[in-house]
Scaffold this motif. Structure first.
Motif, mmCIF file in Angstrom:
data_model
loop_
_atom_site.group_PDB
_atom_site.id
_atom_site.type_symbol
_atom_site.label_atom_id
_atom_site.label_comp_id
_atom_site.label_asym_id
_atom_site.label_seq_id
_atom_site.Cartn_x
_atom_site.Cartn_y
_atom_site.Cartn_z
ATOM 1 N N GLU A 216 0.780 -1.221 0.048
ATOM 2 C CA GLU A 216 -0.114 -0.112 0.199
ATOM 3 C C GLU A 216 1.005 1.189 -0.013
ATOM 4 O O GLU A 216 0.488 2.212 -0.728
ATOM 5 C CB GLU A 216 -1.043 0.014 1.379
ATOM 6 C CG GLU A 216 -2.006 -1.098 1.076
ATOM 7 C CD GLU A 216 -2.888 -1.231 2.172
ATOM 8 O OE1 GLU A 216 -3.601 -2.008 2.453
ATOM 9 O OE2 GLU A 216 -2.552 -0.386 3.446
ATOM 10 N N MET A 217 1.905 1.119 0.771
ATOM 11 C CA MET A 217 2.902 2.446 0.876
ATOM 12 C C MET A 217 3.443 2.548 -0.749
ATOM 13 O O MET A 217 3.383 3.886 -1.285
ATOM 14 C CB MET A 217 3.933 1.826 1.857
ATOM 15 C CG MET A 217 5.097 3.143 1.729
ATOM 16 S SD MET A 217 6.748 2.557 2.349
ATOM 17 C CE MET A 217 6.149 2.633 4.109
ATOM 18 N N ARG A 220 0.898 3.985 -3.057
ATOM 19 C CA ARG A 220 0.441 5.509 -2.849
ATOM 20 C C ARG A 220 1.775 6.593 -3.688
ATOM 21 O O ARG A 220 1.463 7.518 -4.026
ATOM 22 C CB ARG A 220 0.400 5.840 -1.486
ATOM 23 C CG ARG A 220 -1.126 5.491 -0.924
ATOM 24 C CD ARG A 220 -1.710 6.086 0.478
ATOM 25 N NE ARG A 220 -1.625 7.221 0.422
ATOM 26 C CZ ARG A 220 -2.669 7.931 -0.131
ATOM 27 N NH1 ARG A 220 -3.696 7.292 -0.396
ATOM 28 N NH2 ARG A 220 -2.873 9.193 -0.186
ATOM 29 N N LEU A 221 2.952 5.928 -3.117
ATOM 30 C CA LEU A 221 4.215 6.558 -3.654
ATOM 31 C C LEU A 221 3.980 6.556 -5.374
ATOM 32 O O LEU A 221 4.176 7.762 -5.919
ATOM 33 C CB LEU A 221 5.350 5.695 -3.354
ATOM 34 C CG LEU A 221 5.905 6.310 -2.085
ATOM 35 C CD1 LEU A 221 7.190 5.510 -1.714
ATOM 36 C CD2 LEU A 221 6.219 7.792 -1.961
ATOM 37 N N GLN A 226 3.625 10.566 -2.909
ATOM 38 C CA GLN A 226 4.122 10.991 -1.422
ATOM 39 C C GLN A 226 3.338 9.759 -0.513
ATOM 40 O O GLN A 226 2.573 9.350 -1.062
ATOM 41 C CB GLN A 226 3.977 12.037 -0.987
ATOM 42 C CG GLN A 226 2.405 12.716 -1.137
ATOM 43 C CD GLN A 226 2.268 14.071 -0.771
ATOM 44 O OE1 GLN A 226 3.071 14.904 -0.712
ATOM 45 N NE2 GLN A 226 0.659 14.393 -0.760
ATOM 46 N N TRP A 227 4.006 9.800 0.757
ATOM 47 C CA TRP A 227 3.505 8.931 1.412
ATOM 48 C C TRP A 227 3.806 9.221 2.937
ATOM 49 O O TRP A 227 5.356 9.565 3.033
ATOM 50 C CB TRP A 227 3.683 7.385 1.315
ATOM 51 C CG TRP A 227 3.035 6.381 2.350
ATOM 52 C CD1 TRP A 227 1.941 5.693 2.446
ATOM 53 C CD2 TRP A 227 3.842 6.128 3.605
ATOM 54 N NE1 TRP A 227 1.795 5.204 3.346
ATOM 55 C CE2 TRP A 227 2.706 5.378 4.480
ATOM 56 C CE3 TRP A 227 4.882 6.638 4.318
ATOM 57 C CZ2 TRP A 227 2.956 4.617 5.565
ATOM 58 C CZ3 TRP A 227 5.025 6.031 5.708
ATOM 59 C CH2 TRP A 227 4.117 5.087 6.323
ATOM 60 N N SER A 228 3.023 9.178 3.847
ATOM 61 C CA SER A 228 3.398 9.557 5.220
ATOM 62 C C SER A 228 2.605 8.643 6.219
ATOM 63 O O SER A 228 1.388 8.246 6.141
ATOM 64 C CB SER A 228 3.062 10.989 5.617
ATOM 65 O OG SER A 228 1.695 11.483 5.419
ATOM 66 N N ARG A 246 7.933 10.599 6.433
ATOM 67 C CA ARG A 246 7.151 10.937 4.927
ATOM 68 C C ARG A 246 8.239 10.840 3.794
ATOM 69 O O ARG A 246 9.458 10.732 4.350
ATOM 70 C CB ARG A 246 6.942 12.632 5.255
ATOM 71 C CG ARG A 246 6.184 12.984 6.268
ATOM 72 C CD ARG A 246 6.137 14.580 6.099
ATOM 73 N NE ARG A 246 7.219 15.362 6.169
ATOM 74 C CZ ARG A 246 7.971 15.476 7.478
ATOM 75 N NH1 ARG A 246 7.496 15.046 8.583
ATOM 76 N NH2 ARG A 246 9.006 16.246 7.263
#
Length: 843
Positions: A216-217, A220-221, A226-228, A246
């Protein structure tokens, strides 16, 4: 005179397949043979280097694609064993040159003279060895890393901000290889900069996040750049810590991804504060056990999980008997220390996934989850009573108490969580009234179920003791040779009132109890004694015995098997085969492998039963030393109708061949199934088409009278090439069609799929008759007779289904008699076709 290699032979096929596979790769790749001549130069390699395959195949001129002057490539150096030169040219250490498989990875600038430009390439060379481990070729793959290298060189960072930031910063390339980290990164993780460069942030993984988290990370990237979020990582010291992270994807002016930048803060202090607050809210201050709040949450979860997984949950309300005397005689401090010790004992008594909670005073609750039967609960509760009954020493004084436990079982008691606790509390008081130091079920219906279970177990125990159990034997044969290769021992219960009972009607009752071990040993004794008796009659058979999970995993299994074999010195251990479920063997591969190996050292053979129905792994199969794979009957049953089942069987046969194992199919119910199995490489079988399970005293006469089906014998030797498989399947479709038409009379009027299935089989037979059947046998007189009878059968079957639809059952059944007679006529004619084919009558 030497024989030329046949391209259809396995070795040639494998080589052809390997070459085709490399040629189809989208990754640039080439292969050098032992003489360092190019044998494969794929299209991707042509595109990357500008050199066409036709120019280089069969030569050693591949260097021209990379260098301006002759120079050995990485694959050539690996083939020649030039590890020192590889280390020197690419400035690598010993550890960096070879991995465990002998492969080499380097990165370097290459001249690329045909392209008139330099390129930075990632080079991977790996050895190819023959069956004897000799190096016969090397494959080298290429990756163009030029843009990455230039972007990395051109990357300008603000060194002051980077180095002085209080947040840890890590910069990676697009392959997640670390390019730089700042001082805060080292301060938080403990890793110095030099140790992480070129590695990936995966070195920080704690293992607390599953694969889905990282998927999932990365999603989104890639999707948003970006991912946080919060993540748990591991310091160099091994300590796990939480951080707020982040990650941003960095792109160039053209929108091309060039780097990833991660910034993080250590939030250990924040988590510690949060944990202290949660502890105060959810845990008992004295014993550190879950309190009523946390118990309620876990109880809700346990009930939901039990409903989903069809398991039992036991809510056990425990109260210490006469604990007030401890406080009164020894003071509250001694009483508190006593409770702390009792809490520790309770935690050690229950299983890892269970919960021990303290509600206050001397009241505890045990939440026992994932119960498959009440026997497991009995064991836990008996241990609990014993551990509390043991004296606790406080200041040199031995203090004794006992416990009363009230139990309610979900879903037998299908109430809400609060009500379940009340029911368990009520049952606890009932236990005190009945004498204390005991446990008591709340629900009378549940108590009745437990009592019934115990009664049934006791009844089974008496059946074993009184000689009510029987062994039936089902023959296993080699269909190609007609040889009987052994039998499988199958247990039955000769019930005094109900007659012969199949194992499914009584074995599930005992599989999770110790009685299954006694029954398993009885089966082994009976089977070995029967082998000895058959030997005296001149029948040197082998026997397969199914071993239950609990029996096979028993700590004394190997020793007991050795003792039982010793009681029958006239029976060679090699005549005994133990069948274990595939799923059982894979539960703990190392432990099962050790048990299997110990038994095989005695001479005993092993088969993996129901193979294909579990979670088969090629790695596990390679490790398990079982000699035989047994194809599950669920695949064999529908193999003539379901291409997926047929493909699964072919896959199992292929695996057996690759790993050097035998294969046998169970559930062979028709001769047609047997012929198809022989055609795809499985000659060993058992099932109703051969014989039904029979008592031991019937085996002698069966062996004397056994004759394999004539259609199987047609597959022997050269006759197999003349055997007409489409004709066999046509016979099968014809029989199935008639069976389904007649079966429709016993089905619900609304069950239209029966007609659909019958029509499908009829059409397949009709298509064969009008096509391949006409081409092969149209000149035979029997063919015209079949056409006439088949047309009449179509009319009769249509009439049967019409009468059924109108509710005219008797009239429909009368028509069935004519249909069955015509079926026999057609089968007789079809058998004539098969015999004519073997005798070379038709062309």
């Amino acid at each position: 005179m030497s024989r030329r290699p046949d391209p259809r032979e396995p070795a040639a096929l494998e080589q052809t397949f390997a070459i085709a596979l490399v040629n189809q790769l989208v990754v640039p790749a080439f292969v050098l043979d032992a003489g360092c001549r190019v044998v494969v130069w794929n299209a991707a390699c042509e595109r990357l280097t500008g050199m066409r395959a036709a120019e280089v195949i069969g030569t050693g001129e591949h260097w021209r694609a990379f260098y301006r002057a002759p120079k050995p490539c990485l694959a050539e150096l690996l083939m020649q064993g030039g590890l020192d030169e590889i280390r020197g040219r690419y400035d690598l250490s010993v550890d960096e040159v070879l991995d465990e498989s002998g492969a080499v990875h380097v990165e370097a600038w290459c001249d690329m003279p045909l392209l008139h430009t330099e390129r930075y390439l990632g080079l991977d060379a790996g050895p190819i060895r023959d069956g004897k481990g000799r190096l016969v070729a090397v494959v080298e793959t290429l990756r163009d890393l030029t843009e990455r290298q230039r972007a990395q060189t051109a990357l300008q960072l603000n060194a002051s901000v980077f180095e002085n930031s209080q947040e840890g910063i890590v910069i990676t390339d697009t392959s997640s290889r670390i390019l730089d980290v700042n001082a805060a990164f080292t301060r938080v993780t403990g890793y110095p900069r030099e140790e992480v460069l070129g590695r990936t942030p995966a070195l920080l993984k704690s293992g607390l996040q599953d694969d889905q988290f990282y998927q999932e990370m990365w999603h989104r990237l890639r999707e948003f750049g970006q991912w946080s979020g919060e993540i748990w990582n591991r310091r160099r010291s091994g300590e796990v810590y939480p951080e707020m992270l982040r990650i941003n994807a960095v792109k160039d002016a053209d929108g091309t991804l060039t780097h990833y930048v991660g910034m993080f803060s250590d939030i250990t202090d924040l988590k510690d504060a949060q944990r202290r607050l949660e502890s105060l809210a959810n845990y008992d201050a004295l014993t550190s056990l879950p309190n009523r709040v946390l118990l309620s949450d876990r109880l809700h979860q346990a009930l939901a999980n039990a409903k989903r997984r069809d398991r039992l949950v036991a809510i056990c309300f425990l109260d210490l008997d006469d604990f007030k005397l401890v406080n009164d005689h020894h003071g509250h401090d001694a009483g508190d220390r006593f409770l702390v010790e009792i809490a520790k004992r309770l935690v050690r008594t229950v299983r890892g996934g269970d919960t021990v909670a303290r509600l206050g005073g001397d009241e505890f609750v045990l939440l026992i989850t994932e119960l498959r039967n009440t026997d497991e609960l009995d064991l836990v509760l008996e241990r609990t009573l014993e551990t509390i009954d043991a004296p606790v020493e406080i200041d040199g004084i031995a203090l004794d108490v006992s416990a009363s436990i009230g139990v309610t079982l979900y879903p037998f008691d299908d109430a809400d969580p609060d009500t379940l606790l009340r029911h368990a509390d009520q049952a606890m008081y009932q236990a005190k009234q009945l004498g204390r130091n005991r446990y008591q079920l709340f629900d009378m219906e549940a108590a009745a179920n437990v009592q019934h279970h115990h009664q049934e177990l006791e009844r089974m125990r008496r059946a074993l003791q009184h000689g009510e159990l029987r062994l039936f034997y089902q023959p296993k044969v080699n269909m190609r040779t007609g040889e009987v290769i052994g039998v499988e021992a199958l247990i039955r219960w000769q019930h005094p009132e109900q007659g012969i009972l199949a194992p499914a009607e009584f074995l599930p009752l005992v599989e999770q109890s110790s009685l299954i071990v006694d029954i398993g040993e009885w089966v082994l004794h009976e089977a070995l004694a029967q082998l000895a008796e058959w030997s005296q009659q001149g029948h040197e058979l082998s026997v397969s015995v199914n071993i239950a999970t609990r029996h096979f995993q028993h700590i004394d299994f190997v020793a007991r098997l050795q003792a039982i074999l010793a009681e029958y010195p006239g029976v060679a251990p090699g005549r005994l085969e133990l069948e274990i479920l595939e799923s059982v063997a894979l539960e703990d591969v190392e432990a099962m492998r050790a048990v299997i190996a110990a038994c095989q050292a005695m001479g005993v053979r092993f088969a993996l039963d129901d193979f294909g129905t579990g979670y088969s792994s090629l790695n596990y199969l390679k490790q398990l030393p079982a000699e035989t794979l047994k194809v599950d009957r669920s695949f064999v049953r529908d193999m003539l109708d379901d291409q997926e089942d047929l493909a699964i069987i072919e896959g199992v046969i292929g695996l057996a061949s690759v790993f050097g194992k035998e294969v046998i199919a169970e559930g062979v119910e028709t001769p047609e199934h047997g012929v198809m199995l022989m055609r795809i490489g499985c000659d060993h079988a058992q099932g109703y088409a051969i014989a039904r399970p029979m008592p031991a005293d019937s085996m002698h006469d069966w062996l004397k009278g056994f004759e394999p089906d004539p259609r199987w014998l047609l597959g022997r030797g050269g006759q197999g090439e003349r055997f007409d498989l489409p004709l066999l399947l046509a016979q099968y479709d014809h029989v199935k069609w008639v069976r389904q038409v007649i079966g429709a009379l016993d089905a619900d009027v609304s069950a239209l799929p029966l007609e659909d299935q019958a029509e499908q089989c009829r059409r397949r037979f009709g298509a064969w008759l009008a096509g391949a059947g006409r081409d092969c046998y149209g000149e035979l007189p029997e063919y015209g007779e079949i056409e006439r009878v088949h047309a009449r059968m179509h009319e009769v079957s249509t009439e049967i289904l019409r009468l059924r639809g109108n509710g005219q059952w008797e009239a429909a059944r009368l028509q069935c008699m004519e249909l069955i007679g015509m079926k026999r006529q057609i089968l007789a004619k079809l058998d004539c076709f098969q015999r004519a084919l073997v005798e070379d009558k038709p062309s």
